[in-house]
Enzyme design. Structure first.
Site, PDB file in Angstrom:
ATOM      1  N   VAL A   1       0.826  -1.222   0.000  1.00 54.81           N
ATOM      2  CA  VAL A   1       0.000   0.000   0.000  1.00 54.81           C
ATOM      3  C   VAL A   1       0.858   1.269   0.000  1.00 54.81           C
ATOM      4  O   VAL A   1       0.329   2.349  -0.234  1.00 54.81           O
ATOM      5  CB  VAL A   1      -1.011   0.112   1.175  1.00 54.81           C
ATOM      6  CG1 VAL A   1      -2.028  -0.992   1.134  1.00 54.81           C
ATOM      7  CG2 VAL A   1      -0.321   0.213   2.513  1.00 54.81           C
ATOM      8  N   LYS A   2       2.157   1.144   0.247  1.00 51.38           N
ATOM      9  CA  LYS A   2       3.028   2.321   0.286  1.00 51.38           C
ATOM     10  C   LYS A   2       3.470   2.685  -1.138  1.00 51.38           C
ATOM     11  O   LYS A   2       3.135   1.987  -2.085  1.00 51.38           O
ATOM     12  CB  LYS A   2       4.219   2.067   1.214  1.00 51.38           C
ATOM     13  CG  LYS A   2       3.803   1.600   2.625  1.00 51.38           C
ATOM     14  CD  LYS A   2       3.117   2.696   3.447  1.00 51.38           C
ATOM     15  CE  LYS A   2       2.391   2.197   4.680  1.00 51.38           C
ATOM     16  NZ  LYS A   2       3.180   1.635   5.745  1.00 51.38           N
TER      17      LYS A   2
END
Ligand SMILES: *Cc1c(COP(=O)(O)O)cnc(C)c1O
Length: 385
Positions: free
Chosen positions: A183-184
Site C-alpha cells: 500500500v506504500k
C-alpha cells in the site's frame, strides 16, 4: 455505484519489475547478496543521505532505529497519537515507554507544543510521523530536540518522495524509516529501510538486523573466513535480494508516481471546495506532499449521521474508504500496559471521529477519482442536515 470496489491504495507492478525479480531468482544470491547493497545505495541517493539500511519491513526499521539510538528500559520516547501502532510499538519492544503527544488540528501532524509539554528527565527521543505524506515542521522539531539533547526520528513510511523546504524526506531527522508494503509508494512485497548520515548508527542497525553479528554471510565469503562474533542481541530482519530487486526496479518510477498522486489530490481539492460537509486536511506551503493518503474531515454538524454511516454508505457505493488511524493510546494494549486513557490527546480523539481516507494511488484514472467525488457528494448531500 462501482461494480468492483476501488481500494484506498494499490501497488503498481509492471513487466520490468517481474523480469528483475525473475533474474534475481536465477542468480547466485537470494539473500545478503549484491541486490541488497544496490537497493541501499539507490535509497540513500534518492533521499540525499549517506547510508540506507534495508530491513524486512517498516516495523523492523522502526525497531532498528530505536535500537540504534540506544533506547532501552524506562526511556521515554514521544510519538504522535495519530499514527500506525508500530510507531509506538518499537519503543515498547525495547522496554521503553511511548508517550503520546497530541496533533495539530489542521494537519494531524505531531504538535511541537504538545511534544514540549510531554518532555521529562526520562525522555530520550521524539518520533515524528509524516502523516498522510506531509512532512512535519522539522526546523521547529530539530530546535526543540537538539536544545534538550534528545534524538529526533522521522517515521517517513507515508512520505518517501516528498520534501520539506526543498530537503528530501529521508534526510530530515537523525534516523528516518520507510516501509515497502504494497500500500506504500514503492513496494518490495514486504520491506523497510532506515536512512541516516551517521556511520556508527548505520553500523549498529546493520548488526541489529543480522542477529547482533558484526559481519554477514557475503562479507565472510569474500574474506574466506568462518569467524564471526555476536556482540549484542539482534534479530533476523534481513531483506532478501529477491525483494531488493523489486525495490530497485520500482524506485526510479517514484517521481512520476508522486506527480500522479498530487494530480489526483488537486482534483479532489477542487471538488471538495464546493462541498461544505467535506474538509480536506490542510497542506503547509513549505512541504511537497507525497500523498500516501488523502484524508478528509467530515463537518459532522452539517450531517445527520456519524462517520460510521458515511463510511458504510461510501463502501456501498464501491469506494474503498478507510480510517487512518484509531489513536494509538486508545488501544487496549496501551491502556492496560501504559495506563493511557481517553482525554490524553483531545485533538487527536476529536479528529478520529470525523476522518476518512479516500482512494489514492498512481494507477487510478481521472474517471476513478470522479467516481469518488460523485459518491462523496451523493452521500454527504443525502445525509445533509
Ligand atoms: C506502514 C507503516 C509502518 C509499518 O510498516 P510495515 O512495513 O507494515 O511494518 C509504520 N509506520 C507507519 C506510519 C506506517 O504507515
Amino acid at each position: 455505484m462501482r461494480a468492483v470496489t476501488l481500494p484506498y491504495g494499490r501497488q503498481c507492478v509492471d513487466d520490468d519489475d517481474v523480469a528483475a525479480v525473475t533474474e534475481t531468482l536465477r542468480s547466485a544470491w537470494l539473500t545478503t547478496g549484491p541486490k541488497v547493497e544496490q537497493f541501499e545505495q539507490a535509497l540513500a541517493a534518492r533521499t540525499g543521505t549517506a547510508f540506507a539500511v534495508a530491513v524486512s519491513n517498516g516495523t523492523a526499521a522502526l525497531h532498528a532505529a530505536m535500537y540504534g539510538l540506544g533506547i532501552g528500559e524506562s526511556d521515554e520516547v514521544i510519538v504522535p497519537a495519530i499514527t500506525f501502532a508500530a510507531t509506538a510499538n518499537c519503543v515498547a519492544f525495547l522496554g521503553g515507554k511511548p508517550v503520546f503527544a497530541d496533533v495539530d488540528p489542521d494537519t494531524l501532524l505531531i504538535d511541537p507544543a504538545s511534544v514540549e509539554s510531554r518532555i521529562t528527565p526520562r525522555t530520550k527521543a521524539v518520533i515524528a510521523v509524516d502523516y498522510a505524506g506531509q512532512s512535519c515542521d522539522y526546523d521547529v522539531l530539530a530546535a526543540l530536540t537538539s536544545s534538550r539533547g534528545l534524538a529526533l526520528a522521522d517515521d517517513a513510511c507515508h512520505a518517501i518522495g516528498g520534501s520539506y523546504r526543498g530537503r528530501p524526506v529521508g534526510s530530515l531527522a537523525a534516523v528516518n524509516t520507510f516501509s515497502f508494503h504494497p500500500v506504500k509508494h514503492v513496494t518490495s512485497g514486504e520491506g523497510g529501510a532506515i536512512t541516516t548520515d551517521n556511520p556508527q548508527l548505520a553500523q549498529r542497525m546493520r548488526t541489529f538486523r543480522n542477529h547482533g553479528i558484526t559481519t554477514d554471510h557475503r562479507q565472510r565469503e569474500a574474506k574466506g573466513s568462518w569467524f564471526y562474533e555476536m556482540v549484542d542481541l539482534g534479530f533476523n530482519y534481513r531483506l532478501t535480494d529477491i525483494q531488493c530487486a523489486l525495490g530497485i526496479s520500482q524506485l526510479p518510477k517514484l517521481p512520476a508516481w508522486i506527480r500522479r498522486r498530487q494530480a489526483i489530490a488537486r482534483r479532489y481539492d477542487e471538488a471538495f471546495d464546493h462541498m461544505p460537509a467535506v474538509r480536506p486536511l490542510a497542506v503547509r506551503p513549505e512541504v511537497s506532499h507525497a500523498y500516501h493518503l488523502y484524508v478528509i474531515r467530515l463537518e459532522l454538524d452539517r450531517l445527520r449521521v456519524d462517520r460510521a454511516a458515511v463510511f458504510s454508505a461510501l463502501r456501498a457505493e464501491g469506494i474503498g474508504v478507510n480510517v487512518h488511524y484509531i489513536p494509538v493510546h486508545l488501544h487496549p494494549y496501551y491502556r492496560r500496559t501504559f495506563g493511557t486513557a481517553p482525554g490524553d490527546c483531545p485533538v487527536a480523539e476529536a479528529a478520529y471521529e470525523r476522518i476518512l481516507s479516500l482512494p489514492i494511488f498512481p494507477a487510478m484514472t481521472d474517471e476513478d477519482a470522479d467516481d469518488v467525488i460523485r459518491a462523496v457528494g451523493k452521500v454527504t448531500e443525502a445525509y445533509a442536515r
